[in-house]
Motif scaffolding. Structure first.
Motif, PDB file in Angstrom:
ATOM      1  N   SER A 432     -54.100 -21.051   5.508  1.00 41.06           N
ATOM      2  CA  SER A 432     -52.637 -21.013   5.471  1.00 41.06           C
ATOM      3  C   SER A 432     -52.039 -21.248   6.854  1.00 41.06           C
ATOM      4  O   SER A 432     -51.084 -22.002   7.011  1.00 41.06           O
ATOM      5  CB  SER A 432     -52.158 -19.675   4.898  1.00 41.06           C
ATOM      6  OG  SER A 432     -52.648 -18.602   5.684  1.00 41.06           O
ATOM      7  N   GLU A 433     -52.622 -20.619   7.876  1.00 40.47           N
ATOM      8  CA  GLU A 433     -52.070 -20.756   9.220  1.00 40.47           C
ATOM      9  C   GLU A 433     -52.214 -22.171   9.745  1.00 40.47           C
ATOM     10  O   GLU A 433     -51.272 -22.738  10.317  1.00 40.47           O
ATOM     11  CB  GLU A 433     -52.756 -19.773  10.174  1.00 40.47           C
ATOM     12  CG  GLU A 433     -52.355 -18.324   9.947  1.00 40.47           C
ATOM     13  CD  GLU A 433     -52.976 -17.416  10.988  1.00 40.47           C
ATOM     14  OE1 GLU A 433     -53.697 -17.939  11.869  1.00 40.47           O
ATOM     15  OE2 GLU A 433     -52.736 -16.202  10.924  1.00 40.47           O
ATOM     16  N   PHE A 434     -53.394 -22.769   9.546  1.00 42.45           N
ATOM     17  CA  PHE A 434     -53.589 -24.108  10.109  1.00 42.45           C
ATOM     18  C   PHE A 434     -52.763 -25.145   9.366  1.00 42.45           C
ATOM     19  O   PHE A 434     -52.201 -26.054   9.990  1.00 42.45           O
ATOM     20  CB  PHE A 434     -55.068 -24.496  10.083  1.00 42.45           C
ATOM     21  CG  PHE A 434     -55.305 -25.843  10.700  1.00 42.45           C
ATOM     22  CD1 PHE A 434     -55.276 -26.007  12.074  1.00 42.45           C
ATOM     23  CD2 PHE A 434     -55.504 -26.966   9.913  1.00 42.45           C
ATOM     24  CE1 PHE A 434     -55.465 -27.252  12.652  1.00 42.45           C
ATOM     25  CE2 PHE A 434     -55.688 -28.219  10.468  1.00 42.45           C
ATOM     26  CZ  PHE A 434     -55.674 -28.352  11.858  1.00 42.45           C
ATOM     27  N   LEU A 435     -52.683 -25.048   8.049  1.00 48.96           N
ATOM     28  CA  LEU A 435     -51.900 -26.039   7.313  1.00 48.96           C
ATOM     29  C   LEU A 435     -50.417 -25.907   7.640  1.00 48.96           C
ATOM     30  O   LEU A 435     -49.699 -26.912   7.742  1.00 48.96           O
ATOM     31  CB  LEU A 435     -52.141 -25.900   5.810  1.00 48.96           C
ATOM     32  CG  LEU A 435     -53.545 -26.314   5.335  1.00 48.96           C
ATOM     33  CD1 LEU A 435     -53.655 -26.202   3.832  1.00 48.96           C
ATOM     34  CD2 LEU A 435     -53.894 -27.725   5.782  1.00 48.96           C
ATOM     35  N   ASN A 436     -49.941 -24.673   7.823  1.00 48.86           N
ATOM     36  CA  ASN A 436     -48.542 -24.506   8.268  1.00 48.86           C
ATOM     37  C   ASN A 436     -48.337 -25.170   9.628  1.00 48.86           C
ATOM     38  O   ASN A 436     -47.343 -25.865   9.853  1.00 48.86           O
ATOM     39  CB  ASN A 436     -48.189 -23.019   8.355  1.00 48.86           C
ATOM     40  CG  ASN A 436     -47.909 -22.418   6.999  1.00 48.86           C
ATOM     41  OD1 ASN A 436     -47.477 -23.117   6.081  1.00 48.86           O
ATOM     42  ND2 ASN A 436     -48.163 -21.128   6.850  1.00 48.86           N
ATOM     43  N   PHE A 437     -49.295 -24.955  10.529  1.00 49.84           N
ATOM     44  CA  PHE A 437     -49.212 -25.580  11.850  1.00 49.84           C
ATOM     45  C   PHE A 437     -49.216 -27.097  11.739  1.00 49.84           C
ATOM     46  O   PHE A 437     -48.388 -27.786  12.348  1.00 49.84           O
ATOM     47  CB  PHE A 437     -50.392 -25.115  12.715  1.00 49.84           C
ATOM     48  CG  PHE A 437     -50.754 -26.068  13.817  1.00 49.84           C
ATOM     49  CD1 PHE A 437     -50.026 -26.093  14.994  1.00 49.84           C
ATOM     50  CD2 PHE A 437     -51.813 -26.968  13.679  1.00 49.84           C
ATOM     51  CE1 PHE A 437     -50.343 -26.985  16.010  1.00 49.84           C
ATOM     52  CE2 PHE A 437     -52.129 -27.857  14.672  1.00 49.84           C
ATOM     53  CZ  PHE A 437     -51.398 -27.865  15.847  1.00 49.84           C
ATOM     54  N   PHE A 438     -50.127 -27.646  10.942  1.00 48.97           N
ATOM     55  CA  PHE A 438     -50.274 -29.099  10.854  1.00 48.97           C
ATOM     56  C   PHE A 438     -49.015 -29.753  10.289  1.00 48.97           C
ATOM     57  O   PHE A 438     -48.546 -30.770  10.822  1.00 48.97           O
ATOM     58  CB  PHE A 438     -51.492 -29.442   9.988  1.00 48.97           C
ATOM     59  CG  PHE A 438     -51.757 -30.920   9.899  1.00 48.97           C
ATOM     60  CD1 PHE A 438     -52.373 -31.592  10.941  1.00 48.97           C
ATOM     61  CD2 PHE A 438     -51.384 -31.648   8.779  1.00 48.97           C
ATOM     62  CE1 PHE A 438     -52.617 -32.949  10.877  1.00 48.97           C
ATOM     63  CE2 PHE A 438     -51.618 -33.010   8.699  1.00 48.97           C
ATOM     64  CZ  PHE A 438     -52.241 -33.664   9.751  1.00 48.97           C
TER      65      PHE A 438
END
Length: 792
Positions: A432-438
């Motif tokens: 969730s964190e990385f996809l939000n960042f991306f």
């Protein structure tokens, strides 16, 4: 390999002759030879010392006939599978060979004996036992050094014949595959003479100059001075042995490929030692990193440093997993990722290429390590200098006409955004964190070329002669088309694996409409990429995507491409038809209705496939089913029209709304491009309930009433059509009296509320409610567009 004649039958000259075939094999049946029958259609045997033969038959009967004749000659029963007792293989005796067994007698190491020595070395290669004996003899007598002394004599005397024999001898010794011999041959004292012997290949008109290349052309560059003499010697030795294997020795044949397995192992273990020794010298690595990131370092020096790290990482692949893990952790601790971020943005193409290779090793080893770095970096850096954005920009700006570097970088990006290799924790934190960042920091950089090349000011309106419409032609040259195809491939991957994030992005950016502009590209592969993107979206069978497609009339460019393609039977034609066939087979009702109602007149002339007629049939069947359901409503109401309690009324109304909502197939959500902000929706459940109570008395007046024609008149409006802005002409409700809601999809808050609350208990489905994504449970909980179900 089995001998076969031109007719496909097996020829065995001494037993059977096939007149229509030319003779391929003539072999006598030896009474003492062991013949084997295998798998009912194969006969194998050996002749002489190294001559294995096999007969293969198409039919079992032919094999049995030959086998009976062989057994007849040897006086054996044809029921046996082996005509003689087999001698145990030589390999099984190697380990049992006594230490006192006599070794091979080597000729004296003299010039006039070189031919004899060469014949001996060549002859033993086919026998494992003899290879072992010869290796022991060479090792015990120090024979290799004596041979190399003869090489110097022959070269001084220009004795070409002797040099050719020495080539055969040294090559044969390499094929003995003994590590103890390699230690002697590849020592500092002997290795250059070994290379010299291998220059005189008899098949070459002129000898090669490998020693000149190794001593003069190939220069050893120390990016940082190496003080450890053992490490320096190991690096030199590994390079030279690798050169012998890759450059000097000819490519081994199928029968020789195992002869050099020990040589490969020798190189492998050398590399392990080099990596371990460098890794333990932290002072050396720290100095390398310091110079790599220092702005004062000149370009040539930086290029050498990057190439050193590239080779260093390549050597690390020889380490065991545990040691490789420690190696990359050491690099991460020293700051390899920030250093790559600097060098990947440099102008030097060679430096960028080497940096990309290093980055690929890191991503392949631990994508989570790279993701953790870029997310931490995002907290203190601008988007433009983030490592992933630097990678994307390098992909976009690749100057290679074939985009070789871009393809490599695209593969690395796909690995980084692949949820399958993200850490699977209980709360899916990394995903969730990385996809939000991306999607917040990087997706706009990735899609920038796509949006730029499909914007209105970049496209031309080109009137086609004899056509009533104008074509939108994307101004894409071949290199641009390749880049857009790579971006579309990555976006298609996102559609398959990032259900919620990419859905939001596509709808907010109206991305599919922009992608479908590329259906007009002169490059068919790019048009197919655009079509594949739409096919993946439709393949999800997500009603939100389906409503987005139908509201935006996004089938039009696809159908135009099909019609423009004409009668050509090509990949584009097949791909478009497969798209519509999928919709038909999966019975996606909303899309079928949209296609038939809007495009069937243009498609009905296509009769070489039954896809479009099948769509029409599905549409008509569904329409008949809807009519039957709607016709059943008055009969239900008629049977209970005199006395009914409030609960029965509520249940009947709820059934009517549920059926009609199912038939309508419309979303209770306006199109994305006209979606209302959160403030446009009711603030709380209590507000709904207050309005609902105020309307309960009015609902009783909305019961169906018989008209003069004997039918029923429904005075309440369908909430789904009002919420979607459906106008009266397109509404499928029967005899429905529509409320004064706006028909353009932008009705006011009050109008939406009025039409929604007319439904009774159970009919207030959430106004914006994405279907549950199978792999994005946590993402939906944090979604700003997620709404709870109200009134259920």
């Amino acid at each position: 390999m089995a001998p076969r004649g031109l007719c496909g039958q097996t020829c065995f000259h001494s037993v059977q002759r096939v007149p229509c075939c030319s003779l391929l094999l003539e072999s006598k049946i030896n009474p003492n030879t062991a013949y084997q029958k295998q798998q009912d259609t194969l006969i194998v045997w050996s002749e002489a010392e190294n001559y294995d033969l096999a007969l293969s038959f198409q039919e079992k009967a032919g094999c049995d006939e030959i086998w009976e004749k062989i057994c007849q000659v040897q006086g054996k029963d044809p029921s046996v599978e082996v005509t003689q007792d087999l001698i145990e293989s030589e390999e099984e005796h190697i380990e049992e060979m006594p230490e006192t067994s006599p070794l091979i007698d080597l000729p004296s190491c003299e010039l006039n004996k070189l031919e004899e020595i060469a014949d001996l070395v060549t002859s033993v290669l086919s026998s494992p036992i003899r290879r072992e004996k010869l290796a022991l003899a060479l090792e015990n007598e120090g024979y290799i050094k004596k041979l190399l002394q003869l090489f110097q004599v022959c070269e001084n005397l220009e004795n070409t014949e002797g040099l050719h024999h020495l080539y055969e001898i040294i090559r044969g010794i390499l094929f003995l595959n003994k590590a103890t011999l390699f230690e002697v041959m590849f020592s500092d004292e002997c290795i250059m003479d070994v290379v010299g012997c291998l220059e005189y290949d008899p098949s070459l008109a002129q000898p090669k100059r490998h020693r000149e290349f190794l001593t003069k052309t190939a220069k050893f560059k120390e990016v940082i001075p190496i003080t450890d003499s053992e490490l320096r010697q190991k690096i030199h030795q590994t390079y030279r042995v690798q050169y012998i294997q890759d450059i000097i020795l000819p490519t081994p044949s199928v029968f020789e490929e195992n002869f050099l397995s020990t040589l490969t192992s020798f190189i492998f273990f050398n590399k392990v030692e080099i990596v371990s020794m460098l890794q333990e010298d932290e002072k050396f690595l720290s100095e390398v990193f310091a110079q790599l990131t220092d702005e004062a370092t000149d370009d040539d020096k930086r290029c050498e440093l990057v190439n050193f790290f590239k080779e260093f990482c390549a050597f690390s692949q020889t380490l065991q997993p545990q040691n490789r893990d420690a190696f990359f952790k050491t690099l991460a601790k020293l700051g390899i990722l920030p250093a790559l971020e600097i060098v990947m943005g440099m102008d030097d193409l060679q430096v960028r290429s080497a940096a990309t290779d290093i980055f690929s090793y890191l991503v392949e080893f631990s994508p989570s390590m790279v993701r953790e770095f870029v997310m931490q970096e995002a907290q203190q850096s601008d988007d433009d200098i983030l490592l992933i954005n630097v990678v994307i920009e390098q992909m976009i700006c690749d100057t290679d006409p074939e985009l070789g570097g871009a393809v490599q970088l695209m593969g690395l990006l796909r690995t980084l955004i692949d949820p399958e290799n993200m850490l699977a924790t209980a709360n899916k934190t990394e995903k969730s964190e990385f996809l939000n960042f991306f999607y917040n920091h990087c997706m706009h950089v990735l899609t920038a070329p796509l949006l730029a090349n499909t914007s209105e000011d970049k496209c031309e309106k080109d009137a086609v002669v004899g056509s009533t419409k104008s074509n939108t032609i994307c101004p894409d040259n071949y290199q641009t088309a390749q880049l857009l195809a790579l971006i579309l491939e990555l976006l298609t991957f996102c559609v398959e694996h990032h259900t919620y994030h990419i859905k939001n992005y596509i709808m907010n950016k109206d991305l599919l409409r922009r992608v479908l502009v590329l259906m007009n590209s002169k490059h068919t592969f790019l048009a197919l990429c655009a079509l594949r993107f739409m096919r993946r979206i439709i393949g999800l069978k997500d009603e939100f995507y389906n409503r987005y497609i139908t509201k935006g009339n996004l089938f039009e460019p696809v159908i135009n491409a099909l019609l423009d393609n004409g009668t050509r039977y090509n990949l584009l034609n097949s791909a478009v038809i497969e798209l519509f066939e999928f919709i038909r087979v999966e019975d996606i009702k909303s899309l079928i209705a949209h296609i038939v109602e809007n495009f069937y007149n243009a498609l009905e002339s296509i009769e070489y496939v039954q896809t479009f007629k099948g769509l029409k049939t599905k549409y008509e069947q569904e329409k008949d089913r809807q009519n039957q359901k709607l016709n059943s409503v008055p009969s239900i109401l008629r049977s209970n029209r005199f006395r009914r309690d409030a609960r029965a009324l509520e249940e009947d109304e709820e059934m009517w709304f549920n059926e009609d909502e199912e038939e309508e197939g419309e979303a209770v959500v306006p199109p994305v491009e006209k979606s209302k902000p959160e403030d446009d929706f009711p603030d709380s459940y209590e507000k709904f309930m207050e309005t609902k109570k105020a309307k309960e008395s009015e609902d009783k007046e909305n019961l169906p009433k018989r008209t003069s024609a004997g039918g029923f008149k429904f005075t309440f409006s369908h909430s789904a059509s009002a919420a979607n802005g459906a106008n009266g002409a397109n509404s499928k409700s029967v005899a429905a009296q529509t409320s004064p809601a706006s028909s353009n999809g932008s009705s006011s808050k009050n109008a939406t509320l009025t039409t929604a609350v007319t439904a009774t208990k159970g009919s207030l489905v959430g106004l914006v409610d994405y279907p549950d994504d199978e792999d994005d449970d946590e993402e939906e909980e944090t979604s700003p567009r997620k709404r709870s179900r109200l009134g259920s």
